[in-house]
Design a protein around this motif. Structure first.
Motif, PDB file in Angstrom:
ATOM      1  N   ASP A 277       0.830  -1.210   0.000  1.00  0.00           N
ATOM      2  CA  ASP A 277       0.000   0.000   0.000  1.00  0.00           C
ATOM      3  C   ASP A 277       0.862   1.257   0.000  1.00  0.00           C
ATOM      4  O   ASP A 277       0.726   2.125   0.866  1.00  0.00           O
ATOM      5  CB  ASP A 277      -0.947  -0.008   1.208  1.00  0.00           C
TER       6      ASP A 277
ATOM      7  N   GLN B 172       2.425   4.869  -0.543  1.00  0.00           N
ATOM      8  CA  GLN B 172       1.791   6.184  -0.589  1.00  0.00           C
ATOM      9  C   GLN B 172       2.581   7.193  -1.412  1.00  0.00           C
ATOM     10  O   GLN B 172       2.115   8.304  -1.664  1.00  0.00           O
ATOM     11  CB  GLN B 172       1.619   6.718   0.842  1.00  0.00           C
ATOM     12  N   ASN B 173       3.795   6.831  -1.838  1.00  0.00           N
ATOM     13  CA  ASN B 173       4.618   7.716  -2.656  1.00  0.00           C
ATOM     14  C   ASN B 173       5.690   6.884  -3.361  1.00  0.00           C
ATOM     15  O   ASN B 173       5.850   5.686  -3.096  1.00  0.00           O
ATOM     16  CB  ASN B 173       5.262   8.828  -1.807  1.00  0.00           C
TER      17      ASN B 173
ATOM     18  N   PHE C 198       3.971   5.907  -9.070  1.00  0.00           N
ATOM     19  CA  PHE C 198       2.698   6.533  -9.409  1.00  0.00           C
ATOM     20  C   PHE C 198       2.811   7.116 -10.819  1.00  0.00           C
ATOM     21  O   PHE C 198       3.592   8.047 -11.037  1.00  0.00           O
ATOM     22  CB  PHE C 198       2.363   7.647  -8.412  1.00  0.00           C
TER      23      PHE C 198
ATOM     24  N   GLN D  18      -2.337   5.219  -7.943  1.00  0.00           N
ATOM     25  CA  GLN D  18      -1.639   4.371  -6.980  1.00  0.00           C
ATOM     26  C   GLN D  18      -1.537   2.957  -7.573  1.00  0.00           C
ATOM     27  O   GLN D  18      -2.518   2.434  -8.093  1.00  0.00           O
ATOM     28  CB  GLN D  18      -2.384   4.325  -5.650  1.00  0.00           C
TER      29      GLN D  18
ATOM     30  N   TRP E  12      -6.720   5.788  -6.024  1.00  0.00           N
ATOM     31  CA  TRP E  12      -6.654   7.249  -5.902  1.00  0.00           C
ATOM     32  C   TRP E  12      -7.338   7.944  -7.080  1.00  0.00           C
ATOM     33  O   TRP E  12      -6.913   8.966  -7.565  1.00  0.00           O
ATOM     34  CB  TRP E  12      -5.204   7.740  -5.746  1.00  0.00           C
TER      35      TRP E  12
ATOM     36  N   GLU F 191     -11.485   2.899  -7.867  1.00  0.00           N
ATOM     37  CA  GLU F 191     -10.527   1.792  -7.808  1.00  0.00           C
ATOM     38  C   GLU F 191     -11.185   0.547  -8.404  1.00  0.00           C
ATOM     39  O   GLU F 191     -12.285   0.603  -8.952  1.00  0.00           O
ATOM     40  CB  GLU F 191     -10.122   1.521  -6.354  1.00  0.00           C
TER      41      GLU F 191
END
Length: 334
Positions: free
Chosen positions: A122, A124-125, A156, A161, A182, A216
């Protein structure tokens, strides 16, 4: 005081009762004509349904806290009624870079191998390790081993995501990867050995195909020379999680949202979403396999896998799905 003879009589009686109970259960199980919902016990979400070796297969997410999502189970059935669990077909012990949040498996057979695409960690960046991985096995029940030793998609692109992957095989044999969270969805052309991607003619690798309302859970199938693109809307922990779709002439769109076809029924269940579609070959039988939350359940991870009929109208549009407790009728593969 019970005599030895009395004890023997009681034991025989107990064995007889157990045998009769087992016979009754087996008879009831044999006589089942609908799957019931959920189709198998346990907290499972994001199910992908496939047909391999004349068996139905469902590959779901183990629905638990992120740190506990370190494996995947699978389920197989000859008839949509009787299901066999295959435990830990993939485990992070065999994927060194994956630590948690193993999500939304998508599986295809290519040649004699089965390729399982999964999300993990998961991220996030772009600085975090994780994304979409690939595992490979000789059988649909695994065991699956890490194929690349690293994520296939770990960045990304176009704001998407790298989660909720789906592998789509077009009629010409080309495989595409659709994915994205996202509120962004990408499509990319997989190379022949699934080690990377082939750029499109314009030089890009990841094309954004995000329709209005997309959140999603992308999914695609082809019917009557049309491409049906489906996705989930709303928040996955909420009651209004749902599925919508669009139709286009190509797998790249443009996709204009038609509407919702799967959502909660306050008398049956809430949070119906993140699905896949199953078509029985050479029939008009179509099914939607999805997860939902039992009524009164407030734990976000308490989701169950269900199956219901999916039908089309005379124009080829998908009719709204009626979610049920009964599920679907027995459908053996020929």
């Amino acid at each position: 005081m019970i005599t030895p003879t009395g004890r023997k009589t009681l034991f025989c009686f107990a064995v007889l009762c157990a045998s009769l109970a087992g016979f009754s259960q087996a008879k009831n199980d044999t006589q089942r004509i609908t799957s019931g919902n959920p189709v198998f016990p346990g907290w499972y979400a994001d199910p992908e349904a496939r047909i391999f070796n004349r068996q139905y297969w469902v590959y779901p997410t183990y629905s638990a806290k992120y740190e506990e999502q370190v494996f995947l189970d699978a389920f197989s059935s000859p008839d949509l009624i009787h299901w066999t669990k295959h435990s830990h077909i993939l485990d992070t012990a065999n994927v060194k870079w994956a630590k948690k949040a193993v999500w939304a498996p998508s599986i295809v057979k290519k040649g004699k191998k089965y390729f399982l695409f999964f999300g993990a960690n998961d991220i996030q960046n772009d600085q975090q390790l994780g994304g979409i991985g690939v595992a490979v096995a000789n059988r649909p029940e695994g065991p699956f081993k890490d194929y690349l030793g690293k994520p296939l998609v770990d960045r990304f692109h176009n704001g998407a995501q790298p989660i909720d992957q789906f592998v789509f095989e077009d009629s010409d044999g080309q495989f595409y990867l659709l994915y994205g969270g996202w509120r962004h969805c990408n499509i990319a052309k997989l190379n022949k050995d699934f080690t990377g991607f082939v750029p499109f003619d314009d030089g890009t690798t990841f094309k954004e195909i995000t329709p209005r309302g997309y959140v999603e859970g992308s999914f695609m199938f082809r019917k009557d020379n049309k491409y049906y693109f489906m996705w989930s809307e709303g928040g996955w922990t909420g009651p209004n999680y749902s599925v919508a779709y669009a139709v286009a002439e190509t797998p790249f769109g443009p996709f204009e949202r038609i509407g919702k076809i799967l959502q909660q029924d306050s008398t049956v269940a809430t949070g119906a979403g993140h699905h896949s579609v199953l078509h029985v070959p050479k029939t008009e039988q179509w099914y939607i396999v999805y997860h939902r939350r039992p009524l009164g359940e407030t734990n976000g991870n308490h989701r169950v896998t269900c199956i219901d009929k999916m039908e089309f109208d005379e124009k080829g549009l998908i009719r709204p799905v009626k979610i049920t407790q009964e599920g679907v009728q027995k459908q053996a593969l020929k």
